[in-house]
Design an enzyme around this catalytic site. Structure first.
Site, PDB file in Angstrom:
ATOM      1  N   GLY A 179      27.194  38.856 -22.840  1.00 29.90           N
ATOM      2  CA  GLY A 179      28.212  38.798 -23.890  1.00 29.90           C
ATOM      3  C   GLY A 179      28.141  37.482 -24.625  1.00 29.90           C
ATOM      4  N   ASN A 180      29.155  37.178 -25.387  1.00 33.06           N
ATOM      5  CA  ASN A 180      29.207  35.879 -26.062  1.00 33.06           C
ATOM      6  C   ASN A 180      30.661  35.436 -26.158  1.00 33.06           C
ATOM      7  OD1 ASN A 180      30.336  36.819 -28.698  1.00 33.06           O
ATOM      8  ND2 ASN A 180      28.436  38.009 -28.694  1.00 33.06           N
ATOM      9  N   HIS A 181      30.858  34.240 -26.699  1.00 30.81           N
ATOM     10  CA  HIS A 181      32.193  33.630 -26.663  1.00 30.81           C
ATOM     11  C   HIS A 181      33.117  34.053 -27.805  1.00 30.81           C
ATOM     12  CE1 HIS A 181      31.239  31.114 -23.326  1.00 30.81           C
ATOM     13  NE2 HIS A 181      30.180  30.616 -23.933  1.00 30.81           N
TER      14      HIS A 181
END
Ligand code: CTP
Length: 398
Positions: A206-208
């Site tokens: 995922g990412n932030h």
């Protein structure tokens, strides 16, 4: 939107009066003309000198002194809107009953403009039947009530009764009184948040991204009249809002499908999601056990949603993408604009302070396909959304 608007701020005796100082500051910053009226007891909480300095106008407190009489009728007629914040229990009761023992009440009674109040009181007072009855009376007069918030109260208790935050008050009055709705009848599609690409039942790539930028854009488009569908990845924020249809997805592939389902109907599409570029080729059915010293996961490219929409775009549709860059920002943004057949690309550079994932602020530059470039300062994501939607309206819907 507030530029040039005449706003009368009424301040009553309540601890929450400290927030009105910031409210006045924000109104002035937004270009409004502000006059402040205080009840005599409000002076015990905040200083008229602070408020007159910030509002750039003398603060008016008394109905008359030895020399002059304050013209409350003209004050009420001067204003485009009167905002009483904080509204104390005492002033609420007086307003509900037509009492007139100070200048603020006299002005309220003679105001011809809309009146908005932001109550502030302790939870028990807030829940008292007389408070509820007085609020119903105010509503019956056509006054507008900004709901109180829950949180720490002056009594040390925690509960309902906090005055709305100044930013919320500004949003309320802007949305309800000063917005034009050039997107009435238009349908908008917005994406927000990250996507999660599953590795096994407990892990993902995922990412932030928090989804805040996309949410702010969806809200702003709705406020300008559009019917909005928000396709949102697995952001930590729960989001629901009147008038916005939220579709929750997890993976890039699910986001792709949902966008394509909604795209044919969409007049305007803004792709603010941080879509994963790669996804595991295989997702394990069971948790991958820690066996060898290293683990290789083979990834395949996800479909580029923006590009695929760009390929389907008809001449009436407007398509807006984002570009998150760390280097060669302008060049990369312009390449994305062309490659994805977008009408507009919004660049955020990770190199700018206060921009990118996780911040409540952002700094953007907008490039459009006719070669125009618009740069903006670092602002809250709500204000950035306003700039983006203003620019879209100016270029495509004015
Ligand atoms: N985007 C998309 N589908 C993807 C990847 C990105 O729709 N699979 C969209 C994003 O929502 C954004 C724009 O494309 O509006 C640019 O995203 P960005 O991550 O900046 O660029 P990429 O195209 O992914 O290219 P790169 O990561 O190589 O910079």
């Amino acid at each position: 939107m507030l530029a040039g608007k005449k706003i009368l701020v009424g301040i009553t005796g309540s601890i929450a009066a400290y927030k009105s100082v910031y409210l006045v500051r924000l109104l002035i910053k937004a270009g409004a003309e502000v006059k402040v009226i205080m009840t005599p007891s409000a002076k015990d909480f905040v200083s008229p000198l602070t408020l007159s300095t910030l509002s750039r106008n003398p603060v008016i407190i008394d109905l008359f002194d030895e020399q002059s009489w304050a013209n409350h009728v003209m004050l009420g007629r001067w204003a485009d809107i009167m905002v009483i914040a904080p509204l104390s229990c005492n002033t609420l009761a007086k307003m509900a009953n037509g009492l007139c023992d100070n200048l603020l009440l006299a002005t309220y009674l003679s105001a011809t403009c809309p009146v908005v109040v932001a109550p502030a009181m302790d939870e028990d007072m807030w829940h008292h039947p007389s408070t509820k009855a007085n609020l119903v009376i105010l509503e019956s007069f056509g006054n507008h009530i900004i709901p109180v918030e829950k949180g720490d109260l002056a009594s040390g208790l925690n509960g309902e009764g906090r005055m709305a935050e100044p930013e919320g008050i500004i949003e309320y009055i802007t949305t309800n009184f000063f917005l034009t709705r050039p997107l009435d009848g238009k349908k908008a599609l917005v994406t927000a948040g990250p996507t999660y690409e599953p590795i096994d039942p407990v892990r993902f790539i995922g990412n932030h991204s928090s989804g805040k930028m996309g949410i702010a854009i969806a809200k702003e488009l709705y406020h300008r009249g559009a019917a909005v569908t928000l396709v949102m990845g697995p952001s930590q924020y729960e989001f629901s809002a009147e008038g916005i249809a939220v579709v929750r997805v997890k993976t890039a592939d699910q986001m792709y499908k949902s966008c394509h389902d909604n795209y044919p109907e969409s007049d305007l599409t803004v792709m603010a999601a941080a879509v994963a570029d790669y996804t595991p080729v295989e997702t394990a059915d069971q948790k991958i056990k820690k066996k060898s010293d290293s683990l290789t996961i083979t990834l395949s490219k996800t479909k580029d949603i923006l590009k695929s929409l760009g390929e389907k775009k008809n001449s009436k549709q407007v398509l807006v993408g984002f570009a998150l860059e760390t280097n060669d920002e302008k060049k990369n943004a312009l390449e994305k604009l062309a490659k994805k057949n977008a009408d507009m690309i919004i660049l955020n550079s990770m190199m700018d302070a206060g921009a990118g994932f996780g911040y409540d602020t952002n700094k953007i530059t907008i490039f459009d396909k006719s070669g125009q470039e618009f740069s903006f300062d670092t602002k809250s994501k709500t204000d950035v959304a306003k700039d983006i939607v203003d620019t879209i309206i100016r270029l495509y819907y004015a």
